[in-house]
Design an enzyme around this catalytic site. Sequence first.
Site, PDB file in Angstrom:
ATOM      1  N   LYS A 261       1.639  58.168  42.431  1.00 44.26           N
ATOM      2  CA  LYS A 261       2.557  58.774  43.514  1.00 44.26           C
ATOM      3  C   LYS A 261       1.454  58.740  44.937  1.00 44.26           C
ATOM      4  O   LYS A 261       1.830  58.829  45.992  1.00 44.26           O
ATOM      5  CB  LYS A 261       3.171  60.026  43.423  1.00 44.26           C
ATOM      6  CG  LYS A 261       4.273  59.840  42.218  1.00 44.26           C
ATOM      7  CD  LYS A 261       5.347  58.759  42.385  1.00 44.26           C
ATOM      8  CE  LYS A 261       5.789  58.401  41.197  1.00 44.26           C
ATOM      9  NZ  LYS A 261       6.703  57.123  40.976  1.00 44.26           N
TER      10      LYS A 261
ATOM     11  N   ARG B  59      12.261  48.509  40.070  1.00 43.75           N
ATOM     12  CA  ARG B  59      12.873  47.927  39.274  1.00 43.75           C
ATOM     13  C   ARG B  59      14.397  47.688  39.759  1.00 43.75           C
ATOM     14  O   ARG B  59      14.722  48.337  40.938  1.00 43.75           O
ATOM     15  CB  ARG B  59      13.221  48.861  38.023  1.00 43.75           C
ATOM     16  CG  ARG B  59      13.831  50.283  38.520  1.00 43.75           C
ATOM     17  CD  ARG B  59      14.228  51.368  37.342  1.00 43.75           C
ATOM     18  NE  ARG B  59      15.043  52.178  37.933  1.00 43.75           N
ATOM     19  CZ  ARG B  59      14.635  53.491  38.205  1.00 43.75           C
ATOM     20  NH1 ARG B  59      13.099  53.777  38.338  1.00 43.75           N
ATOM     21  NH2 ARG B  59      15.300  54.627  38.995  1.00 43.75           N
TER      22      ARG B  59
END
Length: 505
Positions: free
Chosen positions: A116, A292
């Site tokens: 992140k 995804r």
Amino acid sequence: MFEKILIANRGEIAVRVIRACREMGIIPVAVFSEADRKSLHLRLAEEAYPIGPPPSSSSYLVMEKLVQVAKKSGAEAIHPGYGFLAENANFAEMVESEGLTFIGPPPEAIRLLGDKLKARQTMVEAGLPIVPGTPGGVSSTKEVKSFIDQFGLPVLIKAAYGGGGKGMRILKEEGQIESSLRDASSESEAHFGDGTVYLEKYLQRPRHIEIQILADKHGNVIYLGERECSIQRRHQKVIEESPSPIVDAKMRRAMGESAVEAARAAGYVNAGTVEFLVDKDKKFYFLEVNTRLQVEHPVTEMVTGLDLVKQQIKIAAGEKLPYSQKGIKLNGAAIECRIYAEDPQNDFLPSTGVIRSYREPSGPGVRVDSGVYGGFEVPVYYDPLISKLITWGTDRQEAIARMRRALEEYVITGIATTVAFHRQVLDHPEFLSGEFSTHFIDEQYRASAGANDGFPRSLKEIAALAAVWHDLTNRGKIKIGMTDRRLKENPWKTFGRREAIRQFK
Ligand code: MV4
């Protein structure tokens, strides 16, 4: 194009990918754990291979087994679905190094975006708006204090490799710095194998809005509108919709173009989602990229008319995107209710067991992506999502009306599900107004068992319940489905109800 694809997943998403394969003339290869011998995805797949005992750590998460089965079956590519190995860069790398194609982004992009801090840094450089935060990990009270001096409270401690709210702590007062830091870090260590945490200014009541993107291997990137995902509970999304009730054309374009920039900056290929937090002034901030296919992808499919799974497969096979940005037209509105095998009356505890009777809704504008059937025993080992109910309408109102109607039609007995809970949300004035934040369920729903369960009832509902109660107690007769007197005279409508009525007389 591929001739055979292995689907490294189970449940409704395995079924979804199998359907895309079927339509494309590709042979789907399923895998299953010992707990999934009777699962729906096996019944629909051409071939199926066992991959081990029920726990996913011994089956759906064992990379070597999946690659081995792919090679043995002659599959050329692996679709990971969501969850399990879908965002595991090492798996993507292993698949590619074995000469197979991973149907998803390049391992380098998964790795970059999974970190992140690196992702934030990349997006700052790409010019995206981000929430103020520390550029690197923090480990001392002093560092936290100096951040608070600059940006004030509250502050959110986040896991550098996190997701789904794990390793996250809201810091509301200076006295909690040390304990929150310790808790967040040890939780991160336990879940992600790395205790690095960093700080962000905490946005109080944000909305969670995400942009679907598609990127091919030839440098083309497009965005497919947004999904409103603010209706969530404990970081688990419950209802998603597209378009968002608060996003207009101008905001959509700004967010969409930012998402495309994000994808380019990360070297992204395949389907992906750029998540944003949106504050009360409708200012948006980059949050993270999900590398995804997402659970909620169907709402985007309904409003764009595109099949995202087919697009994923085509992109992986090297094809160019079929549309430029100009070719993408958004049509109508779509909503998705996630049907979980959970008991809303009992703090949403997973409910397992045999589905005794099962009847799916259908009719205009209704889609059900399900992984179950009547007589199926829901295994205890996996995610309790059993199906997704999606409706489409020419506008939000019609999509909602169809969702209500579909939720009324949906019959699932034998296990507790969230169907009735969704009916309540779809009647809630705040949901209907479109004015809600990520705290909607926390603020509105009481999950404690007891008489005051659920959403507080409106005066109108209380009046209706009182009227029914009065009717039942004073007449001494229970009428089932006979509230309208005209029905009595119509044998078509009363057929089948008579038995039930006789029993109550
Ligand atoms: C935030 C936030 C507010 N401010 N970041 C939630 C999951 C993870 N992907 C990031 N999340 C959030 N990040 C800043 N700077 C609010 C959320 C958030 C949230 C936080 C606490 C409790 C419930 C939440 C539900 C949705 C989003």
